[in-house]
Design a protein around this motif. Sequence first.
Motif, PDB file in Angstrom:
ATOM      1  N   THR A  53       0.849  -1.186   0.000  1.00 15.56           N
ATOM      2  CA  THR A  53       0.000   0.000   0.000  1.00 15.56           C
ATOM      3  C   THR A  53       0.890   1.244   0.000  1.00 15.56           C
ATOM      4  O   THR A  53       1.924   1.277   0.657  1.00 15.56           O
ATOM      5  N   VAL A  54       0.469   2.236  -0.739  1.00 14.83           N
ATOM      6  CA  VAL A  54       1.209   3.488  -0.842  1.00 14.83           C
ATOM      7  C   VAL A  54       0.296   4.603  -0.343  1.00 14.83           C
ATOM      8  O   VAL A  54      -0.853   4.702  -0.770  1.00 14.83           O
ATOM      9  N   ASN A  55       0.808   5.424   0.558  1.00 10.29           N
ATOM     10  CA  ASN A  55       0.060   6.559   1.073  1.00 10.29           C
ATOM     11  C   ASN A  55       0.147   7.687   0.038  1.00 10.29           C
ATOM     12  O   ASN A  55       1.126   8.432  -0.010  1.00 10.29           O
ATOM     13  N   ASN A  56      -0.874   7.801  -0.793  1.00  9.80           N
ATOM     14  CA  ASN A  56      -0.842   8.749  -1.892  1.00  9.80           C
ATOM     15  C   ASN A  56      -0.827  10.198  -1.437  1.00  9.80           C
ATOM     16  O   ASN A  56      -0.254  11.058  -2.115  1.00  9.80           O
ATOM     17  N   ILE A  57      -1.429  10.498  -0.300  1.00  7.72           N
ATOM     18  CA  ILE A  57      -1.406  11.867   0.210  1.00  7.72           C
ATOM     19  C   ILE A  57       0.022  12.241   0.616  1.00  7.72           C
ATOM     20  O   ILE A  57       0.510  13.318   0.278  1.00  7.72           O
ATOM     21  N   LYS A  58       0.692  11.350   1.317  1.00  5.14           N
ATOM     22  CA  LYS A  58       2.074  11.590   1.719  1.00  5.14           C
ATOM     23  C   LYS A  58       2.961  11.770   0.488  1.00  5.14           C
ATOM     24  O   LYS A  58       3.764  12.701   0.427  1.00  5.14           O
ATOM     25  N   ILE A  59       2.803  10.907  -0.484  1.00  4.22           N
ATOM     26  CA  ILE A  59       3.609  10.988  -1.702  1.00  4.22           C
ATOM     27  C   ILE A  59       3.304  12.293  -2.442  1.00  4.22           C
ATOM     28  O   ILE A  59       4.206  12.949  -2.967  1.00  4.22           O
ATOM     29  N   GLY A  60       2.036  12.698  -2.468  1.00  3.62           N
ATOM     30  CA  GLY A  60       1.662  13.949  -3.116  1.00  3.62           C
ATOM     31  C   GLY A  60       2.286  15.165  -2.451  1.00  3.62           C
ATOM     32  O   GLY A  60       2.758  16.084  -3.130  1.00  3.62           O
ATOM     33  N   VAL A  61       2.299  15.177  -1.121  1.00  9.24           N
ATOM     34  CA  VAL A  61       2.905  16.282  -0.382  1.00  9.24           C
ATOM     35  C   VAL A  61       4.408  16.327  -0.643  1.00  9.24           C
ATOM     36  O   VAL A  61       4.985  17.388  -0.915  1.00  9.24           O
ATOM     37  N   LYS A  62       5.057  15.168  -0.568  1.00  2.53           N
ATOM     38  CA  LYS A  62       6.493  15.103  -0.826  1.00  2.53           C
ATOM     39  C   LYS A  62       6.815  15.526  -2.259  1.00  2.53           C
ATOM     40  O   LYS A  62       7.790  16.246  -2.496  1.00  2.53           O
TER      41      LYS A  62
ATOM     42  N   LEU B  33       9.073  18.706  -3.459  1.00  2.00           N
ATOM     43  CA  LEU B  33      10.218  18.466  -4.332  1.00  2.00           C
ATOM     44  C   LEU B  33      10.116  19.272  -5.624  1.00  2.00           C
ATOM     45  O   LEU B  33      11.122  19.774  -6.127  1.00  2.00           O
ATOM     46  N   ILE B  34       8.921  19.434  -6.153  1.00  2.00           N
ATOM     47  CA  ILE B  34       8.757  20.233  -7.371  1.00  2.00           C
ATOM     48  C   ILE B  34       9.090  21.699  -7.096  1.00  2.00           C
ATOM     49  O   ILE B  34       9.719  22.359  -7.925  1.00  2.00           O
ATOM     50  N   VAL B  35       8.698  22.201  -5.925  1.00  2.00           N
ATOM     51  CA  VAL B  35       9.059  23.571  -5.557  1.00  2.00           C
ATOM     52  C   VAL B  35      10.574  23.703  -5.434  1.00  2.00           C
ATOM     53  O   VAL B  35      11.182  24.642  -5.970  1.00  2.00           O
ATOM     54  N   ILE B  36      11.201  22.757  -4.753  1.00  2.96           N
ATOM     55  CA  ILE B  36      12.660  22.757  -4.599  1.00  2.96           C
ATOM     56  C   ILE B  36      13.331  22.717  -5.973  1.00  2.96           C
ATOM     57  O   ILE B  36      14.220  23.520  -6.274  1.00  2.96           O
ATOM     58  N   LEU B  37      12.906  21.774  -6.791  1.00  6.06           N
ATOM     59  CA  LEU B  37      13.504  21.601  -8.114  1.00  6.06           C
ATOM     60  C   LEU B  37      13.300  22.843  -8.978  1.00  6.06           C
ATOM     61  O   LEU B  37      14.212  23.266  -9.691  1.00  6.06           O
TER      62      LEU B  37
ATOM     63  N   THR C  18      14.882  28.767   1.922  1.00  4.58           N
ATOM     64  CA  THR C  18      13.649  28.038   1.606  1.00  4.58           C
ATOM     65  C   THR C  18      13.962  26.650   1.064  1.00  4.58           C
ATOM     66  O   THR C  18      13.329  25.670   1.467  1.00  4.58           O
ATOM     67  N   VAL C  19      14.926  26.558   0.159  1.00  2.42           N
ATOM     68  CA  VAL C  19      15.296  25.255  -0.395  1.00  2.42           C
ATOM     69  C   VAL C  19      15.817  24.333   0.708  1.00  2.42           C
ATOM     70  O   VAL C  19      15.432  23.159   0.787  1.00  2.42           O
ATOM     71  N   GLY C  20      16.669  24.835   1.569  1.00  2.00           N
ATOM     72  CA  GLY C  20      17.182  24.019   2.670  1.00  2.00           C
ATOM     73  C   GLY C  20      16.087  23.576   3.620  1.00  2.00           C
ATOM     74  O   GLY C  20      16.031  22.412   4.033  1.00  2.00           O
ATOM     75  N   ALA C  21      15.188  24.487   3.964  1.00  2.00           N
ATOM     76  CA  ALA C  21      14.101  24.159   4.884  1.00  2.00           C
ATOM     77  C   ALA C  21      13.143  23.147   4.269  1.00  2.00           C
ATOM     78  O   ALA C  21      12.726  22.192   4.945  1.00  2.00           O
ATOM     79  N   LEU C  22      12.790  23.337   3.002  1.00  2.00           N
ATOM     80  CA  LEU C  22      11.889  22.381   2.342  1.00  2.00           C
ATOM     81  C   LEU C  22      12.524  21.005   2.213  1.00  2.00           C
ATOM     82  O   LEU C  22      11.843  19.987   2.306  1.00  2.00           O
ATOM     83  N   THR C  23      13.830  20.969   2.010  1.00  2.00           N
ATOM     84  CA  THR C  23      14.530  19.682   1.950  1.00  2.00           C
ATOM     85  C   THR C  23      14.443  18.962   3.288  1.00  2.00           C
ATOM     86  O   THR C  23      14.142  17.764   3.347  1.00  2.00           O
ATOM     87  N   VAL C  24      14.685  19.681   4.364  1.00  2.00           N
ATOM     88  CA  VAL C  24      14.612  19.078   5.705  1.00  2.00           C
ATOM     89  C   VAL C  24      13.182  18.653   6.023  1.00  2.00           C
ATOM     90  O   VAL C  24      12.954  17.556   6.565  1.00  2.00           O
TER      91      VAL C  24
END
Length: 117
Positions: free
Chosen positions: A65-74, A78-82, A101-107
């Motif tokens: 099972t994959v938690n799609n909400i968690k994957i969507g948030v991550k 990641l798209i914002v970081i990228l 912001t990039v460092g904080a979003l990564t953490v």
Amino acid sequence: MDVLIHLFVGLHVIGIASLLGGFLTQMSAMKEGAARFNKAMLHGALTMLVTGVALVGLNQADGSTVNNIKIGVKLALLIVILGIVYVKRDEEKAEKGLFITVGALTVVNIFIAVLWT
């Protein structure tokens, strides 16, 4: 299938290390206002994206099972970081706010992966 999943998890961790390591190496330059987004950060974010998508597919193919909400948030983080790293990669100096912001979003992305069950 387990070996393949573990291989991609390892590659995903390498991507995280590259992104976060690239950020941390620029911390002293950030104090002087000379920090910049380096290639390690871009390649780390791209590695995380590719391996993350592969991991979701492999886990679903394996019947897990994959938690799609968690994957969507991550994925959104990641798209914002990228996006930030990709657009600002050629600039001589990064704006302090965007760099933090990039460092904080990564953490945050790391803690979501570890703590969200």
